[in-house]
Design a protein around this motif. Structure first.
Motif, PDB file in Angstrom:
ATOM      1  N   ALA A 158       0.818  -1.239   0.154  1.00 55.92           N
ATOM      2  CA  ALA A 158       0.161  -0.057   0.114  1.00 55.92           C
ATOM      3  C   ALA A 158       0.790   1.604  -0.064  1.00 55.92           C
ATOM      4  CB  ALA A 158      -0.958   0.003   1.322  1.00 55.92           C
ATOM      5  N   GLU A 159       2.158   1.357   0.713  1.00 51.76           N
ATOM      6  CA  GLU A 159       2.848   2.215   0.641  1.00 51.76           C
ATOM      7  C   GLU A 159       3.560   2.537  -0.797  1.00 51.76           C
ATOM      8  OE1 GLU A 159       4.310   2.606   5.346  1.00 51.76           O
ATOM      9  OE2 GLU A 159       5.079   1.203   4.028  1.00 51.76           O
ATOM     10  N   ILE A 160       3.840   1.438  -1.344  1.00 51.57           N
ATOM     11  CA  ILE A 160       4.351   1.765  -2.655  1.00 51.57           C
ATOM     12  C   ILE A 160       3.428   2.379  -3.713  1.00 51.57           C
ATOM     13  CG2 ILE A 160       5.419   0.347  -4.596  1.00 51.57           C
ATOM     14  CD1 ILE A 160       6.470  -1.677  -2.762  1.00 51.57           C
ATOM     15  N   ASP A 161       2.169   1.758  -3.411  1.00 56.11           N
ATOM     16  CA  ASP A 161       1.031   2.294  -4.390  1.00 56.11           C
ATOM     17  C   ASP A 161       1.025   3.886  -4.151  1.00 56.11           C
ATOM     18  OD1 ASP A 161       0.288  -0.083  -5.387  1.00 56.11           O
ATOM     19  OD2 ASP A 161      -1.251  -0.390  -3.886  1.00 56.11           O
ATOM     20  N   ALA A 162       1.027   4.116  -2.519  1.00 57.97           N
ATOM     21  CA  ALA A 162       0.963   5.748  -2.267  1.00 57.97           C
ATOM     22  C   ALA A 162       1.983   6.407  -3.159  1.00 57.97           C
ATOM     23  CB  ALA A 162       0.958   5.830  -0.837  1.00 57.97           C
ATOM     24  N   SER A 163       3.038   5.960  -2.939  1.00 62.09           N
ATOM     25  CA  SER A 163       4.277   6.564  -3.622  1.00 62.09           C
ATOM     26  C   SER A 163       4.250   6.745  -5.256  1.00 62.09           C
ATOM     27  CB  SER A 163       5.746   5.911  -3.393  1.00 62.09           C
ATOM     28  OG  SER A 163       5.603   4.837  -4.225  1.00 62.09           O
ATOM     29  N   ASN A 164       3.554   5.892  -5.906  1.00 60.58           N
ATOM     30  CA  ASN A 164       3.274   6.074  -7.250  1.00 60.58           C
ATOM     31  C   ASN A 164       2.110   7.304  -7.568  1.00 60.58           C
ATOM     32  OD1 ASN A 164       5.111   4.118  -8.128  1.00 60.58           O
ATOM     33  ND2 ASN A 164       3.659   2.644  -7.888  1.00 60.58           N
ATOM     34  N   MET A 165       1.243   7.229  -6.488  1.00 65.83           N
ATOM     35  CA  MET A 165       0.231   8.154  -6.502  1.00 65.83           C
ATOM     36  C   MET A 165       0.841   9.511  -6.561  1.00 65.83           C
ATOM     37  SD  MET A 165      -2.550   6.315  -4.277  1.00 65.83           S
ATOM     38  CE  MET A 165      -3.110   4.356  -4.836  1.00 65.83           C
ATOM     39  N   GLN A 166       1.567   9.827  -5.573  1.00 69.60           N
ATOM     40  CA  GLN A 166       2.368  10.977  -5.283  1.00 69.60           C
ATOM     41  C   GLN A 166       3.227  11.450  -6.630  1.00 69.60           C
ATOM     42  OE1 GLN A 166       4.587   9.527  -1.751  1.00 69.60           O
ATOM     43  NE2 GLN A 166       3.068  10.167  -0.324  1.00 69.60           N
ATOM     44  N   ILE A 167       3.717  10.439  -7.107  1.00 69.02           N
ATOM     45  CA  ILE A 167       4.652  10.697  -8.509  1.00 69.02           C
ATOM     46  C   ILE A 167       3.477  11.286  -9.366  1.00 69.02           C
ATOM     47  CG2 ILE A 167       5.734   9.882 -10.152  1.00 69.02           C
ATOM     48  CD1 ILE A 167       6.961   7.921  -8.214  1.00 69.02           C
ATOM     49  N   ALA A 168       2.526  10.805  -9.421  1.00 69.52           N
ATOM     50  CA  ALA A 168       1.336  11.125 -10.480  1.00 69.52           C
ATOM     51  C   ALA A 168       0.936  12.601 -10.135  1.00 69.52           C
ATOM     52  CB  ALA A 168       0.145  10.129 -10.509  1.00 69.52           C
ATOM     53  N   LEU A 169       0.904  12.962  -9.106  1.00 73.82           N
ATOM     54  CA  LEU A 169       0.565  14.357  -8.457  1.00 73.82           C
ATOM     55  C   LEU A 169       1.564  15.276  -8.655  1.00 73.82           C
ATOM     56  CD1 LEU A 169      -1.692  13.226  -5.834  1.00 73.82           C
ATOM     57  CD2 LEU A 169      -2.404  14.350  -7.667  1.00 73.82           C
ATOM     58  N   GLY A 170       2.892  14.632  -8.995  1.00 71.16           N
ATOM     59  CA  GLY A 170       4.098  15.724  -9.081  1.00 71.16           C
ATOM     60  C   GLY A 170       4.769  15.651  -7.799  1.00 71.16           C
ATOM     61  N   ARG A 171       4.584  15.142  -6.912  1.00 76.79           N
ATOM     62  CA  ARG A 171       5.092  15.201  -5.495  1.00 76.79           C
ATOM     63  C   ARG A 171       6.128  14.285  -5.278  1.00 76.79           C
ATOM     64  NH1 ARG A 171      -0.638  15.125  -2.442  1.00 76.79           N
ATOM     65  NH2 ARG A 171       0.614  14.366  -0.773  1.00 76.79           N
ATOM     66  N   TYR A 172       7.358  14.696  -6.122  1.00 85.19           N
ATOM     67  CA  TYR A 172       8.369  13.663  -6.380  1.00 85.19           C
ATOM     68  C   TYR A 172       9.257  13.485  -4.956  1.00 85.19           C
ATOM     69  CZ  TYR A 172       7.024  14.668 -11.039  1.00 85.19           C
ATOM     70  OH  TYR A 172       6.416  14.950 -12.257  1.00 85.19           O
ATOM     71  N   ASP A 173       9.401  14.580  -4.359  1.00 91.01           N
ATOM     72  CA  ASP A 173      10.158  14.666  -2.982  1.00 91.01           C
ATOM     73  C   ASP A 173       9.490  13.603  -1.986  1.00 91.01           C
ATOM     74  OD1 ASP A 173      12.563  15.752  -4.193  1.00 91.01           O
ATOM     75  OD2 ASP A 173      11.806  17.742  -3.443  1.00 91.01           O
ATOM     76  N   GLU A 174       8.296  13.904  -1.947  1.00 87.94           N
ATOM     77  CA  GLU A 174       7.479  13.270  -0.889  1.00 87.94           C
ATOM     78  C   GLU A 174       7.305  11.647  -1.273  1.00 87.94           C
ATOM     79  OE1 GLU A 174       2.828  13.401   0.689  1.00 87.94           O
ATOM     80  OE2 GLU A 174       3.747  15.031  -0.310  1.00 87.94           O
TER      81      GLU A 174
END
Length: 639
Positions: free
Chosen positions: A342-358
């Motif tokens: 689930a945390e890996i999924d969350a990181s991919n969602m953050q990438i899609a939102l442009g929140r790369y550092d997060e």
């Protein structure tokens, strides 16, 4: 496959006071297996029914009413009666031993002892029960098939006469054959079972509840075998029927009904049809929240699935919200493996939102919790690479991909499907960094894994299409054609001949033939592509317009300028319907029309450009073939 038999056994064992084969009601065999009636007597009434066996009618007082003049004959007759009564008792005890057996081994031992006292017809139902048990355990499909065959020979003695028992035996035959990867044979038995159940329904079967249970088992088995054959679109129809049956049989807030909705949503996600998946995912969540509460594991899993669905629909903020709610519950329950994914999924969602550092910070936390050579660790580095690539840190991104590949190389034989998916994702990253040769090499490696897995035929088709497209991009046109042709066949078998993805492949085949100066072949391919896209996407869709324009160019290359002009004018009319947003495309279309007119008058012109279309990441309806299609639908590859 085997869970269908398990659920069927569970449902049919509710019959009370039945002796042998507790999964079978006496009503099932009243008109189908009279020779097996001794196997179905109630234990409480067994002695009464024992007075009738194989036509022998015993009346204990008849000897007193009619004294025999020959005492020796009377003694002999009494001896014969005692012998028969002893055999009846022995059979009864054998039945009881078989009925009380719990494990497959105990059942097989009891059955072996029964074979000496019962004929083959009487053993038909016992064979069916053992076959279902063996199929449930899944350890010896050959033996399960042998018992299924014995049962079918007894139950099917009346030919095509429909009965519930016959449908059950055919379902077992289908399941056992599928376990042995004899998918075509299995499909034949299951289709016949489905037809029989349809006839029973039309005739108004008295056992409506039992019939629905068997029908559910058959539909589920059909979905499984079609999935295994790569026919996922057809499998979805069977899964929908499974859900409809459950909705008729279960309470509205039943956990099992929630799981059925989630299973169907997952099946739509597997073919990237996120729009169709969404309502079933939401329904599963509503049912589980109502029956189990917000903090249940099932609710957490529903929310994680919804996160994936919203990501596919490019609603990334909604996806992240569902993911975060899911993580809270998974953390409370201590489900570390689910939580990591689930945390890996969350990181991919953050990438899609442009929140790369997060995203990078999230992944740094996850990687510390993974084992050195685990698949989960490889997924972390793939997502890390994606974030770094978006920050244009290409060297670091490639380093992450190299680490992931070293891990995945060791897992190919253990988890071929998961590794193939990961290789496809890595290939996308190399494409984004313009490392096309590396991407092609990885996709060919992916194909070598998928070709061995018939249930992944749809994935094989889309990866093959991607290899073909990349080969076109790199100028290796002749090499591209067999990959594109293979892709078209695989995807037609999986999704049907009118699926929009098949249209993209035919468009690229047309571009390849035109590049090889084979305009007639190109025109044929473009015509097929246009017909498919007009149906699947609509004639005003941008890619349908490009297919029409490509068809114009093929006819132009053949010197058929009148036909070429007609198709180019259609493209112009379609672009005009888009309004100001398609101003540039409309100007280009008009320029090409003038080129055709000039060439028709015999003037010298520049060569017309032809566009090869990549398969899209998703269509306007939210449907796609594979997540390994990174470019949008409007990008082109050949000029």
């Amino acid at each position: 496959m085997r869970r269908a038999s398990i659920s069927l056994l569970s449902h049919l064992t509710r019959q009370k006071n039945k002796a042998l084969t507790p999964f079978l009601s006496r009503n099932y065999i009243s008109d189908t297996a009279p020779s097996s009636s001794s196997l179905l007597h109630s234990s409480s009434n067994h002695l009464k029914h024992c007075t009738k066996t194989n036509g022998l009618i015993l009346k204990p007082r008849q000897f007193q009413a009619t004294p025999s003049p020959n005492i020796d004959a009377l003694v002999e007759k009494n001896v014969q009666i005692s012998s028969r009564q002893r055999k009846i008792k022995e059979k009864y005890e054998l039945e009881e031993a078989f009925e009380s057996a719990e494990t497959a081994e105990e059942m097989l031992q009891a059955f072996k002892e029964m074979e000496a006292s019962f004929d083959e017809k009487e053993l038909g139902l016992a064979s069916l029960k053992i076959g279902l048990k063996l199929d449930q355990e899944g350890e010896d499909p050959e033996k399960a098939l042998s018992f299924a065959t014995r049962a079918l020979k007894v139950i099917d003695k009346d030919g095509n006469k429909p009965s519930l028992l016959l449908a059950m035996a055919l379902q077992l035959m289908g399941s056992a054959n599928c376990s042995l990867k004899r998918f075509s044979d299995g499909l034949g038995y299951l289709n016949r079972a489905n037809r029989i159940l349809g006839k029973l329904g039309e005739e108004g079967s008295n056992n409506v509840g039992d019939m629905k249970s068997v029908l559910h088992a058959v539909q589920l088995e059909l979905a499984n075998v079609k999935t295994a054959m790569g026919r996922r679109e057809e499998a979805l129809e069977n899964l929908r029927k499974c859900l409809e049956i459950k909705e008729m049989m279960l309470e509205k807030d039943s956990k099992e009904l929630g799981l059925a909705n989630r299973k169907l949503a997952e099946a739509y996600v597997a073919v990237l049809n996120f729009k169709e998946a969404l309502p079933f995912g939401l329904k599963a969540l509503d049912i589980h929240r109502s029956g189990l509460g917000n903090n249940s594991v099932e609710v957490a899993r529903d929310r994680r699935l919804l996160g994936v669905i919203y990501t596919g629909l490019e609603e990334h903020q909604k996806a992240l919200e569902q993911n975060e709610l899911s993580q809270k519950v998974l953390k409370n329950w201590g489900l570390s493996s689910d939580l990591l994914h689930a945390e890996i999924d969350a990181s991919n969602m953050q990438i899609a939102l442009g929140r790369y550092d997060e995203a990078i910070n999230t992944l740094k936390g996850v990687v510390q919790q993974t084992e050195k050579d685990s698949e989960t660790r490889a997924l972390v580095f793939i997502s890390m690479s994606k974030a770094l690539c978006n920050q244009e840190k290409f060297a670091d991104s490639k380093s992450c991909l190299e680490i992931a590949c070293r891990i995945l190389d060791k897992k190919e034989s253990v988890s071929p499907v998961e590794v193939a998916e990961a290789y496809s994702e890595i290939a996308m990253q190399y494409e984004a960094m313009n490392e096309l040769e590396t991407a092609i090499s990885l996709l060919k490696r992916t194909l070598s894994l998928l070709e061995k897995l018939p249930q992944e035929q749809h994935s094989e088709g889309s990866v093959s299409a991607r290899v073909g497209w990349l080969l076109l991009l790199t100028g290796k046109v002749t090499q591209a054609i067999p990959y594109l042709e293979n892709a078209a066949e695989r995807l037609k078998e999986s999704f049907g001949s009118k699926h929009f993805g098949v249209g993209y492949i035919y468009n690229n085949l047309g571009a390849a033939y035109l590049e090889l100066d084979r305009p007639q072949s190109a025109a044929q391919m473009f015509a097929v592509a246009k017909d498919i896209m007009d149906v699947a996407l609509g004639p005003q869709h941008v890619d349908s317009i490009e297919a029409c324009q490509n068809l114009s160019k093929a006819y132009g290359a053949m010197g058929s300028y009148a036909i070429a002009t007609e198709f180019q004018q259609r493209a112009i009319d379609a672009w005009e319907s888009h309004g100001p947003s398609a101003r540039d495309e409309l100007m280009e279309a008009r320029r090409l029309l003038e080129q055709l007119k000039t060439k028709a008058r015999g003037a010298s012109t520049n060569q017309l450009s032809t566009k090869a279309l990549p398969l899209p990441h998703s269509s306007p309806s939210g449907r796609s073939l594979q997540p390994d299609m990174p470019l949008n639908q409007n990008q082109t590859s050949m000029t």
